[in-house]
Design an enzyme around this catalytic site. Structure first.
Site, PDB file in Angstrom:
ATOM      1  N   ALA A 159      10.385 -11.498  42.446  1.00  0.00           N
ATOM      2  CA  ALA A 159       9.416 -11.844  41.405  1.00  0.00           C
ATOM      3  C   ALA A 159       9.203 -10.664  40.464  1.00  0.00           C
ATOM      4  O   ALA A 159       9.055  -9.519  40.911  1.00  0.00           O
ATOM      5  CB  ALA A 159       8.097 -12.256  42.038  1.00  0.00           C
ATOM      6  N   GLN A 189      16.237 -19.613  42.931  1.00  0.00           N
ATOM      7  CA  GLN A 189      15.383 -19.740  44.120  1.00  0.00           C
ATOM      8  C   GLN A 189      14.117 -20.520  43.801  1.00  0.00           C
ATOM      9  O   GLN A 189      13.432 -20.237  42.816  1.00  0.00           O
ATOM     10  CB  GLN A 189      14.988 -18.390  44.706  1.00  0.00           C
ATOM     11  CG  GLN A 189      14.325 -18.577  46.079  1.00  0.00           C
ATOM     12  CD  GLN A 189      13.749 -17.324  46.674  1.00  0.00           C
ATOM     13  OE1 GLN A 189      12.839 -16.733  46.120  1.00  0.00           O
ATOM     14  NE2 GLN A 189      14.272 -16.915  47.831  1.00  0.00           N
ATOM     15  N   CYS A 236       8.869 -15.369  51.854  1.00  0.00           N
ATOM     16  CA  CYS A 236       7.887 -14.549  51.140  1.00  0.00           C
ATOM     17  C   CYS A 236       6.600 -14.442  51.952  1.00  0.00           C
ATOM     18  O   CYS A 236       6.000 -15.457  52.325  1.00  0.00           O
ATOM     19  CB  CYS A 236       7.584 -15.131  49.769  1.00  0.00           C
ATOM     20  SG  CYS A 236       6.390 -14.138  48.832  1.00  0.00           S
ATOM     21  N   GLY A 269      17.187  -6.409  54.157  1.00  0.00           N
ATOM     22  CA  GLY A 269      16.171  -5.507  54.680  1.00  0.00           C
ATOM     23  C   GLY A 269      16.722  -4.130  54.978  1.00  0.00           C
ATOM     24  O   GLY A 269      17.679  -3.981  55.747  1.00  0.00           O
ATOM     25  N   ASP A 270      16.135  -3.110  54.337  1.00  0.00           N
ATOM     26  CA  ASP A 270      16.480  -1.697  54.579  1.00  0.00           C
ATOM     27  C   ASP A 270      17.901  -1.320  54.165  1.00  0.00           C
ATOM     28  O   ASP A 270      18.446  -0.342  54.672  1.00  0.00           O
ATOM     29  CB  ASP A 270      16.265  -1.321  56.047  1.00  0.00           C
ATOM     30  CG  ASP A 270      14.791  -1.224  56.410  1.00  0.00           C
ATOM     31  OD1 ASP A 270      13.958  -1.315  55.482  1.00  0.00           O
ATOM     32  OD2 ASP A 270      14.471  -1.071  57.596  1.00  0.00           O
ATOM     33  N   GLY A 323      17.557  -5.778  47.792  1.00  0.00           N
ATOM     34  CA  GLY A 323      16.346  -6.102  47.049  1.00  0.00           C
ATOM     35  C   GLY A 323      15.707  -4.892  46.414  1.00  0.00           C
ATOM     36  O   GLY A 323      16.135  -4.422  45.368  1.00  0.00           O
ATOM     37  N   ARG A 324      14.674  -4.355  47.084  1.00  0.00           N
ATOM     38  CA  ARG A 324      13.864  -3.297  46.462  1.00  0.00           C
ATOM     39  C   ARG A 324      14.670  -2.062  46.082  1.00  0.00           C
ATOM     40  O   ARG A 324      14.339  -1.375  45.110  1.00  0.00           O
ATOM     41  CB  ARG A 324      12.724  -2.906  47.411  1.00  0.00           C
ATOM     42  CG  ARG A 324      11.623  -3.974  47.506  1.00  0.00           C
ATOM     43  CD  ARG A 324      10.575  -3.597  48.535  1.00  0.00           C
ATOM     44  NE  ARG A 324      11.144  -3.511  49.864  1.00  0.00           N
ATOM     45  CZ  ARG A 324      10.633  -2.778  50.847  1.00  0.00           C
ATOM     46  NH1 ARG A 324       9.536  -2.073  50.638  1.00  0.00           N
ATOM     47  NH2 ARG A 324      11.200  -2.766  52.041  1.00  0.00           N
TER      48      ARG A 324
END
Length: 316
Positions: free
Chosen positions: A16, A68, A99, A198-199, A221-222
């Site tokens: 988002a 998505q 989420c 993740g990670d 992702g991040r």
């Protein structure tokens, strides 16, 4: 992934306020093999929300891409997905079941769906029966492994073409570490492609996650926020075993300048929070704190753009 053959196994996660068309294009230039739009609320899309409509916009260079959706009503998700299939023609439609944000779970959406296995099955089977487009799902681990595996088996049985697993529980949010054995257990249970999430922060964590989970791909992702070059770094390392040597300052500034140009080209400047994106792209760079302070005093989008452009050129 469904009917689509990917050139590699690195995917950009749906995020988002992050994965707009311009950002997806930049990640794709650096080797992202599949990118996902920001999460689109099914109810908002059916209510003809312009903001929701913009999130699904694509371009010929943005292929293959996935859209998505988030929601909890099978019928509304189906209607929204049929609209997306006709309007955007993505290669895959993903349903958000991971989420952990309270604003999402309080409505029974996102990771809250994992507490209702029958509803999970109903949603996925309804979509796979109605769409020509392959359906994927993104989940988180549950507190007990058997519960996670039950959900994963139902998703596969309902006809999903792929499953992405974030290695944290919803209660963890983004704290702690990704549970690699938990992801591997899901992969071992299913025959459809499983993507680990993740990670994945750098070359070593990417290699380790692939080796230890035996998954078919990685979703980043991040670690990609403000740093789309991560796809190039990881892709190169997985292929050659060698790290790319680059000047972080020059690379980030060049990428941010390109990103602004792509936002302008696709008329997206007014639909994003440019201050937030500037923070991601300039974090840790020389002189970035001062420019962020200046941005906070500006209201006009054009003035912010000009200031950021001059910063990129001056510091590059």
């Amino acid at each position: 992934m469904g009917k689509t053959e990917l050139s590699g196994n690195l995917l950009l996660a749906p995020m988002a306020d992050v994965t707009n068309l311009a950002f997806r294009l930049l990640c794709r230039r650096y080797g992202a093999d599949l990118t996902y739009t920001e999460m689109i609320n099914a109810d908002a899309l059916l209510n003809e929300s312009r903001k929701s409509f913009i999130k699904g916009l694509s371009s010929p260079d943005d292929r293959p891409f996935g859209v998505q959706l988030v929601g909890s009503c099978p019928e509304k998700l189906k209607q929204a997905a049929l609209f997306i299939e006709e309007e955007y023609r993505p290669e895959i439609i993903d349903i958000n079941m991971g989420c952990p944000a309270r604003c999402i779970t309080v409505a029974g959406c996102g990771s809250a769906l994992l507490n209702s296995p029958e509803l999970v099955y109903m949603i996925i089977s309804e979509l796979t029966d109605s769409l020509n487009t392959p359906v994927s799902t993104k989940i988180r681990l549950l507190g007990r492994e058997e519960k996670t595996l039950e959900i994963a088996r139902l998703i596969e049985k309902a006809g999903a073409s792929a499953l992405t697993v974030h290695g944290r529980t919803a209660t963890q949010m983004y704290s702690g570490s990704s549970n690699i054995p938990g992801i591997r257990a899901v992969k071992s249970e299913l025959s459809i492609p499983v993507i680990a999430n993740g990670d994945v922060r750098d070359e070593e964590s990417a290699e380790r996650t692939l080796e230890l989970t035996d998954c078919d791909g990685l979703m980043i992702g991040r670690a990609a926020m403000g740093n789309p070059f991560i796809f190039k770094r990881i892709g190169h390392y997985l292929e050659t075993g060698e790290k790319l040597e680059t000047d972080k300052q020059s690379r980030r500034l060049e990428d941010f300048d390109t990103y602004i140009s792509l936002l302008e080209e696709h008329d997206l400047l007014s639909s994003i929070n440019l201050r937030m994106h500037a923070h991601w792209f300039t974090k840790g760079l020389r002189g970035s704190r001062q420019v962020r302070e200046k941005i906070n005093g500006l209201e006009d989008g054009r003035a912010i753009t000009e200031l950021l452009r001059s910063f990129c050129q001056e510091k590059h």
